[in-house]
Design an enzyme around this catalytic site. Structure first.
Site, PDB file in Angstrom:
ATOM      1  N   ARG A 162      29.537  39.974  48.126  1.00  0.00           N
ATOM      2  CA  ARG A 162      30.235  39.221  49.176  1.00  0.00           C
ATOM      3  C   ARG A 162      30.685  37.899  48.571  1.00  0.00           C
ATOM      4  O   ARG A 162      29.927  36.905  48.581  1.00  0.00           O
ATOM      5  CB  ARG A 162      29.260  39.009  50.343  1.00  0.00           C
TER       6      ARG A 162
ATOM      7  N   HIS B 273      46.663  51.285  39.612  1.00  0.00           N
ATOM      8  CA  HIS B 273      45.436  51.904  39.074  1.00  0.00           C
ATOM      9  C   HIS B 273      45.758  53.371  38.785  1.00  0.00           C
ATOM     10  O   HIS B 273      46.671  53.665  38.021  1.00  0.00           O
ATOM     11  CB  HIS B 273      44.321  51.702  40.108  1.00  0.00           C
TER      12      HIS B 273
ATOM     13  N   HIS C 151      34.924  53.848  33.396  1.00  0.00           N
ATOM     14  CA  HIS C 151      35.543  52.688  32.759  1.00  0.00           C
ATOM     15  C   HIS C 151      35.049  51.381  33.360  1.00  0.00           C
ATOM     16  O   HIS C 151      35.845  50.532  33.787  1.00  0.00           O
ATOM     17  CB  HIS C 151      37.074  52.786  32.854  1.00  0.00           C
TER      18      HIS C 151
ATOM     19  N   ASP D  73      46.983  56.478  31.429  1.00  0.00           N
ATOM     20  CA  ASP D  73      47.870  57.226  32.319  1.00  0.00           C
ATOM     21  C   ASP D  73      49.180  57.631  31.634  1.00  0.00           C
ATOM     22  O   ASP D  73      49.853  58.556  32.082  1.00  0.00           O
ATOM     23  CB  ASP D  73      48.204  56.380  33.567  1.00  0.00           C
TER      24      ASP D  73
ATOM     25  N   LYS E 190      57.627  46.633  36.862  1.00  0.00           N
ATOM     26  CA  LYS E 190      56.478  47.015  36.030  1.00  0.00           C
ATOM     27  C   LYS E 190      56.743  48.422  35.516  1.00  0.00           C
ATOM     28  O   LYS E 190      57.155  49.293  36.294  1.00  0.00           O
ATOM     29  CB  LYS E 190      55.200  47.040  36.869  1.00  0.00           C
ATOM     30  N   VAL E 191      56.525  48.620  34.248  1.00  0.00           N
ATOM     31  CA  VAL E 191      56.717  49.971  33.688  1.00  0.00           C
ATOM     32  C   VAL E 191      55.372  50.672  33.758  1.00  0.00           C
ATOM     33  O   VAL E 191      54.403  50.264  33.110  1.00  0.00           O
ATOM     34  CB  VAL E 191      57.234  49.898  32.237  1.00  0.00           C
ATOM     35  N   MET E 192      55.311  51.718  34.560  1.00  0.00           N
ATOM     36  CA  MET E 192      54.039  52.379  34.826  1.00  0.00           C
ATOM     37  C   MET E 192      53.493  53.076  33.582  1.00  0.00           C
ATOM     38  O   MET E 192      54.251  53.662  32.801  1.00  0.00           O
ATOM     39  CB  MET E 192      54.212  53.388  35.971  1.00  0.00           C
ATOM     40  N   GLY E 193      52.167  52.975  33.429  1.00  0.00           N
ATOM     41  CA  GLY E 193      51.546  53.571  32.237  1.00  0.00           C
ATOM     42  C   GLY E 193      51.431  52.581  31.088  1.00  0.00           C
ATOM     43  O   GLY E 193      50.930  52.928  30.019  1.00  0.00           O
TER      44      GLY E 193
ATOM     45  N   ARG F 103      41.345  54.715  24.932  1.00  0.00           N
ATOM     46  CA  ARG F 103      41.376  56.150  25.237  1.00  0.00           C
ATOM     47  C   ARG F 103      42.701  56.807  24.840  1.00  0.00           C
ATOM     48  O   ARG F 103      42.793  58.033  24.786  1.00  0.00           O
ATOM     49  CB  ARG F 103      41.146  56.337  26.749  1.00  0.00           C
TER      50      ARG F 103
ATOM     51  N   ARG G  66      36.605  60.939  37.729  1.00  0.00           N
ATOM     52  CA  ARG G  66      35.977  59.630  37.992  1.00  0.00           C
ATOM     53  C   ARG G  66      34.838  59.717  39.003  1.00  0.00           C
ATOM     54  O   ARG G  66      34.046  58.772  39.127  1.00  0.00           O
ATOM     55  CB  ARG G  66      37.054  58.630  38.408  1.00  0.00           C
TER      56      ARG G  66
ATOM     57  N   HIS H  67      47.180  46.689  30.769  1.00  0.00           N
ATOM     58  CA  HIS H  67      45.809  46.884  31.247  1.00  0.00           C
ATOM     59  C   HIS H  67      45.173  45.525  31.495  1.00  0.00           C
ATOM     60  O   HIS H  67      45.429  44.584  30.743  1.00  0.00           O
ATOM     61  CB  HIS H  67      44.981  47.663  30.207  1.00  0.00           C
TER      62      HIS H  67
HETATM   63  N1  ACO Z   1      55.470  46.542  32.640  1.00  0.00           N
HETATM   64  C1  ACO Z   1      56.135  45.373  32.499  1.00  0.00           C
HETATM   65  N2  ACO Z   1      55.510  44.188  32.412  1.00  0.00           N
HETATM   66  C2  ACO Z   1      54.165  44.189  32.473  1.00  0.00           C
HETATM   67  C3  ACO Z   1      53.416  45.364  32.611  1.00  0.00           C
HETATM   68  C4  ACO Z   1      54.129  46.570  32.701  1.00  0.00           C
HETATM   69  N3  ACO Z   1      53.475  47.738  32.863  1.00  0.00           N
HETATM   70  N4  ACO Z   1      52.100  45.076  32.645  1.00  0.00           N
HETATM   71  C5  ACO Z   1      52.027  43.753  32.506  1.00  0.00           C
HETATM   72  N5  ACO Z   1      53.264  43.209  32.410  1.00  0.00           N
HETATM   73  C6  ACO Z   1      53.610  41.801  32.276  1.00  0.00           C
HETATM   74  C7  ACO Z   1      53.664  41.154  33.644  1.00  0.00           C
HETATM   75  O1  ACO Z   1      54.918  41.239  34.224  1.00  0.00           O
HETATM   76  C8  ACO Z   1      53.252  39.753  33.311  1.00  0.00           C
HETATM   77  O2  ACO Z   1      54.340  39.110  32.732  1.00  0.00           O
HETATM   78  P1  ACO Z   1      54.633  37.539  33.042  1.00  0.00           P
HETATM   79  O3  ACO Z   1      53.429  36.824  32.537  1.00  0.00           O
HETATM   80  O4  ACO Z   1      55.892  37.292  32.321  1.00  0.00           O
HETATM   81  O5  ACO Z   1      54.769  37.467  34.542  1.00  0.00           O
HETATM   82  C9  ACO Z   1      52.204  39.933  32.213  1.00  0.00           C
HETATM   83  O6  ACO Z   1      52.541  41.156  31.572  1.00  0.00           O
HETATM   84  C10 ACO Z   1      50.785  40.024  32.758  1.00  0.00           C
HETATM   85  O7  ACO Z   1      50.743  41.076  33.707  1.00  0.00           O
HETATM   86  P2  ACO Z   1      49.782  41.112  34.963  1.00  0.00           P
HETATM   87  O8  ACO Z   1      50.268  42.136  35.921  1.00  0.00           O
HETATM   88  O9  ACO Z   1      49.533  39.738  35.475  1.00  0.00           O
HETATM   89  O10 ACO Z   1      48.452  41.595  34.247  1.00  0.00           O
HETATM   90  P3  ACO Z   1      47.245  42.226  34.963  1.00  0.00           P
HETATM   91  O11 ACO Z   1      46.131  42.148  34.016  1.00  0.00           O
HETATM   92  O12 ACO Z   1      47.048  41.681  36.317  1.00  0.00           O
HETATM   93  O13 ACO Z   1      47.764  43.735  35.169  1.00  0.00           O
HETATM   94  C11 ACO Z   1      48.059  46.005  35.265  1.00  0.00           C
HETATM   95  C12 ACO Z   1      47.233  44.864  34.649  1.00  0.00           C
HETATM   96  C13 ACO Z   1      47.968  45.959  36.783  1.00  0.00           C
HETATM   97  C14 ACO Z   1      47.455  47.337  34.791  1.00  0.00           C
HETATM   98  C15 ACO Z   1      49.534  45.879  34.814  1.00  0.00           C
HETATM   99  O14 ACO Z   1      49.596  45.931  33.405  1.00  0.00           O
HETATM  100  C16 ACO Z   1      50.432  46.933  35.436  1.00  0.00           C
HETATM  101  O15 ACO Z   1      50.874  46.767  36.558  1.00  0.00           O
HETATM  102  N6  ACO Z   1      50.683  48.058  34.715  1.00  0.00           N
HETATM  103  C17 ACO Z   1      51.438  49.156  35.271  1.00  0.00           C
HETATM  104  C18 ACO Z   1      50.551  50.047  36.149  1.00  0.00           C
HETATM  105  C19 ACO Z   1      49.624  50.898  35.343  1.00  0.00           C
HETATM  106  O16 ACO Z   1      50.013  51.511  34.362  1.00  0.00           O
HETATM  107  N7  ACO Z   1      48.359  50.982  35.805  1.00  0.00           N
HETATM  108  C20 ACO Z   1      47.334  51.817  35.183  1.00  0.00           C
HETATM  109  C21 ACO Z   1      46.142  50.990  34.767  1.00  0.00           C
HETATM  110  S1  ACO Z   1      45.047  51.865  33.709  1.00  0.00           S
HETATM  111  C22 ACO Z   1      44.304  53.038  34.638  1.00  0.00           C
HETATM  112  O17 ACO Z   1      44.174  52.955  35.837  1.00  0.00           O
HETATM  113  C23 ACO Z   1      43.784  54.276  33.893  1.00  0.00           C
END
Ligand code: ACO
Length: 379
Positions: free
Chosen positions: A360, A226, A191, A316, A259-262, A274, A341, A265
């Site tokens: 760097r 991640h 990815h 995920d 943060k709600v996992m899954g 995907r 991966r 992005h």
């Molecule tokens: N649940 C609730 N709110 C969320 C979520 C979530 N999963 N993801 C994003 N948001 C919200 C944030 O709270 C933020 O809101 P705000 O602007 O009101 O503060 C906004 O959306 C932007 O979120 P960021 O975290 O700044 O976006 P970023 O691009 O940095 O984050 C990330 C991406 C880290 C994947 C995020 O969406 C997250 O934490 N998700 C949950 C963890 C997850 O599922 N990770 C797997 C990634 S995919 C993979 O590895 C295959």
């Protein structure tokens, strides 16, 4: 403070070229070496996709034959690796166990030595295939050990995914299960410049070896922002309990700024390319195992999220429950991601080495102004 523009989290920063994969958030598409990932998942085995990622083209029959022979010849768990794993406490997270095992394989590689053969293209390729071949044995044994069970020897008459499941469960499940697992491996393979791949590239850019790059990648993958999110999704489903409670659970989670996992992005903002393919695999598994409530939970939480925020599921989200249905412990989900991966990480390591520039970046200092150490400290 100077008016330097800070790119927190490197968001939106393009740091290099890559020919390994193309993530296109506008079209919600993902191409491996030009091929749409969903077509690869439908038509190829994971071994063919691994070959594609490394060599840039799908293998001919003869190339695939040679490649699978090489992979199958290296599937056995090395006795020293097993011994080291056996010394680790059962409380160790499987990600840490797998990371340690990769470290042992690297330290045992006599071609590595003190001589800087670390960046040799052919040796790096061979080492990558070795890790690809050995990771199922490491992950499967890590799981069996947690169940108090003995190691299962690999079978060289089976494809990658069938053998992986055989080594984990002591038997080869029905083909629908093998196929769903294989699809997950293909989808997790690569990815672009995600956090773990970028970590691997940073390490490779110092002209360190591929094992070190992979170990760094594993460290980055472990985090719940991640790869660790696939485990977290399962915990969420278990915490919610039944689909009818998903809405209230989500309300509470969002009210508490969780943060709600899954979901969500960094690159895709309108859905992860995907997910549809993995959701189909999950649907097949829920039908096969007669567990419709898993799918109900999937949609209940997704619908509740959709009604509140435009944040879509990532890979995920369907893969966590899929691995649960197949029978893996929750703590094994992210190690499965490593097994997939490893192909993308190592393809990127070789790409980095082929046109290297030390990675760097700069930082803007915001600490105290220059000051004198107090006199008492100087005595
Ligand atoms: N649940 C609730 N709110 C969320 C979520 C979530 N999963 N993801 C994003 N948001 C919200 C944030 O709270 C933020 O809101 P705000 O602007 O009101 O503060 C906004 O959306 C932007 O979120 P960021 O975290 O700044 O976006 P970023 O691009 O940095 O984050 C990330 C991406 C880290 C994947 C995020 O969406 C997250 O934490 N998700 C949950 C963890 C997850 O599922 N990770 C797997 C990634 S995919 C993979 O590895 C295959």
């Amino acid at each position: 403070m100077a008016d330097t523009e800070i790119h927190k989290g490197l968001a939106g920063v393009v740091v290099d070229y890559t020919a390994v994969s193309k993530v296109n958030p506008e079209t919600n598409s993902l191409l491996y070496r030009g091929y749409p990932v969903q077509e690869l998942a439908a038509q190829c085995d994971f071994e063919e996709v691994a070959y594609l990622l490394w060599y840039g083209e799908l293998p001919t029959d003869a190339q695939l034959d040679e490649f699978t022979k090489l992979e199958r010849s290296q599937r056995t768990l090395d006795p020293t690796v097993k011994k080291v794993i056996d010394e680790l406490p059962l409380s160790a997270h499987p990600m840490d166990v797998v990371r340690t095992a990769v470290s042992v394989i690297g330290a045992q590689d006599e071609t590595l030595g003190l001589d800087p053969t670390w960046i040799d293209r052919d040796l790096t390729q061979q080492r990558s295939i070795t890790l690809f071949a050995k990771l199922p044995a490491i992950v499967a044994y890590t799981q069996r050990r947690l169940w108090g069970k003995e190691l299962v020897e690999p079978r060289d008459d089976l494809g990658y995914s069938a053998n992986f499941l055989h080594m984990t469960f002591g038997e080869v499940p029905e083909q629908v299960v093998v196929d769903a697992f294989d699809v997950s491996m293909i989808l997790y393979a690569e990815h672009s410049f995600n956090a773990s791949t970028f970590t691997a590239r940073v390490i490779a850019s110092t002209l360190s070896d591929v094992y070190s790059a992979v170990i760094g990648g594993i460290g980055a993958l472990k985090g719940p922002l991640h790869g660790g999110a696939n485990e977290a999704v399962q915990h969420t489903f278990e915490a919610i309990g039944t689909p009818d409670k998903a809405e209230a659970w989500l309300e509470d989670a969002l009210a508490n700024k969780k943060k709600v996992m899954g979901f969500g992005h960094r690159v895709y903002k309108n859905g992860d390319s995907r997910v549809p393919t993995m959701l189909t695999a999950l649907e097949t598994l829920t039908a096969y195992y007669e567990r419709p409530e898993v799918l109900e939970m999937y949609h209940a939480l997704d619908d509740a999220m959709n009604a509140r925020k435009p944040i879509k599921p990532n890979l995920d989200y369907p893969s966590g429950p899929a691995y649960n249905l197949i029978g893996f412990d929750t703590t094994m989900f992210t190690p499965l991601f490593i097994a997939a991966r490893i192909t993308g990480w190592t393809a990127h390591v070789m790409e980095q080495l082929a046109a290297n520039s030390l990675i760097r970046p700069l930082s803007e200092y915001n600490g105290p102004e220059q000051r004198e150490v107090p006199a008492s400290e100087k005595n």
